[in-house]
Design a protein around this motif. Structure first.
Motif, mmCIF file in Angstrom:
data_model
loop_
_atom_site.group_PDB
_atom_site.id
_atom_site.type_symbol
_atom_site.label_atom_id
_atom_site.label_comp_id
_atom_site.label_asym_id
_atom_site.label_seq_id
_atom_site.Cartn_x
_atom_site.Cartn_y
_atom_site.Cartn_z
ATOM 1 N N LEU A 32 0.834 -1.203 0.000
ATOM 2 C CA LEU A 32 0.000 0.000 0.000
ATOM 3 C C LEU A 32 0.872 1.256 0.000
ATOM 4 N N MET A 33 1.935 1.229 0.776
ATOM 5 C CA MET A 33 2.827 2.386 0.846
ATOM 6 C C MET A 33 3.482 2.674 -0.505
ATOM 7 N N LYS A 34 3.771 1.633 -1.262
ATOM 8 C CA LYS A 34 4.451 1.807 -2.546
ATOM 9 C C LYS A 34 3.583 2.501 -3.589
ATOM 10 N N GLN A 35 2.297 2.653 -3.296
ATOM 11 C CA GLN A 35 1.420 3.350 -4.236
ATOM 12 C C GLN A 35 1.663 4.859 -4.239
ATOM 13 N N THR B 12 -8.166 9.671 2.729
ATOM 14 C CA THR B 12 -8.682 8.472 3.397
ATOM 15 C C THR B 12 -7.563 7.606 3.975
ATOM 16 N N LEU B 13 -7.955 6.786 4.944
ATOM 17 C CA LEU B 13 -7.069 5.764 5.505
ATOM 18 C C LEU B 13 -7.478 4.403 4.967
ATOM 19 N N GLN B 14 -6.507 3.477 4.909
ATOM 20 C CA GLN B 14 -6.806 2.076 4.616
ATOM 21 C C GLN B 14 -6.056 1.197 5.603
ATOM 22 N N ASP B 15 -6.704 0.094 6.019
ATOM 23 C CA ASP B 15 -5.997 -0.875 6.856
ATOM 24 C C ASP B 15 -5.474 -2.012 5.986
ATOM 25 N N PHE C 210 -2.186 1.787 9.585
ATOM 26 C CA PHE C 210 -2.979 2.285 8.464
ATOM 27 C C PHE C 210 -2.063 2.985 7.465
ATOM 28 N N VAL C 211 -2.569 3.115 6.251
ATOM 29 C CA VAL C 211 -1.888 3.916 5.235
ATOM 30 C C VAL C 211 -2.844 5.024 4.812
ATOM 31 N N ILE D 285 0.671 5.228 9.239
ATOM 32 C CA ILE D 285 0.207 5.665 10.553
ATOM 33 C C ILE D 285 0.098 4.456 11.470
ATOM 34 N N GLU D 286 0.812 4.511 12.581
ATOM 35 C CA GLU D 286 0.801 3.422 13.559
ATOM 36 C C GLU D 286 0.323 3.960 14.903
#
Length: 200
Positions: A62-65, A131-134, A180-181, A197-198
């Motif tokens: 997800l982070m690599k996006q 937005t956030l994603q888990d 989350f990202v 985000i942790e």
């Protein structure tokens, strides 16, 4: 016509054999019927035994996006046009928010400061829509926000340079989710950001 005793006995024996054979066939057929499952029962059995594997994504993927991969308070972005400051310990009191059972709030301060423009125009900027994603791919939208500088950010979508904008955006997430990202993209800054985000 008179029947001899011998013929009568033969006729009775033959009748018994026919009836007995028919009964045996009928009972055997019933046994097979009992042992053959119906289509409906097969479907039901298949439904009971079926298992569904939940979708799981990698936080790293997800982070690599994002073209810019960062985290709240990242010192490497301290002078960047857009960045995320350290998470606030609680939502702004002025919002009077109450978390649902099993949930908690995450408050993210978004900073936007473009000192390279002084023409009085504005850029489209919607931090309240980030937005956030888990790790399962579930998306969380903001529940509320506070605008800290009304000169810099107006009408929920206009950023005016060169002012410094801070918008504290609140998200509500399940307590059992820890990482989350956040996805941030806007006309106001050049590259898509992903923010890891942790929470404890």
């Amino acid at each position: 016509m008179k029947w001899s005793a011998k013929k009568k006995l033969s006729l009775i024996t033959a009748s018994c054999l026919v009836v007995g054979t028919f009964g045996l066939v009928a009972s055997t057929t019933d046994v097979f019927k009992d042992n053959i499952p119906s289509v409906a029962s097969e479907k039901k059995q298949a439904g009971v035994s079926q298992t569904i594997t939940p979708k799981t994504l990698s936080i790293a993927k997800l982070m690599k996006q994002g073209l810019v991969q960062t985290y709240p308070g990242d010192p490497n972005l301290a002078k960047s046009t857009f960045r995320v400051d350290r998470l606030l310990s609680a939502p702004p009191k002025s919002l009077n928010l109450v978390a649902k059972d099993g949930h908690r709030f995450i408050t993210v301060p978004f900073i936007m400061e473009d000192t390279s423009h002084h023409d009085g125009g504005y850029s489209v900027y919607k931090p309240n829509r980030f937005t956030l994603q888990d790790e399962t791919g579930k998306e969380y939208e903001s529940v509320d926000y506070v605008n800290r500088n009304e000169k810099a950010w107006k009408n929920t979508h206009q950023y005016f340079a060169p002012y410094r904008s801070q918008v504290d955006v609140v998200y509500q997430v399940p307590i059992n989710k820890k990482t989350f990202v956040l996805f941030a993209s806007s006309d106001a800054f050049a590259k898509t950001h992903t923010v890891k985000i942790e929470v404890d």
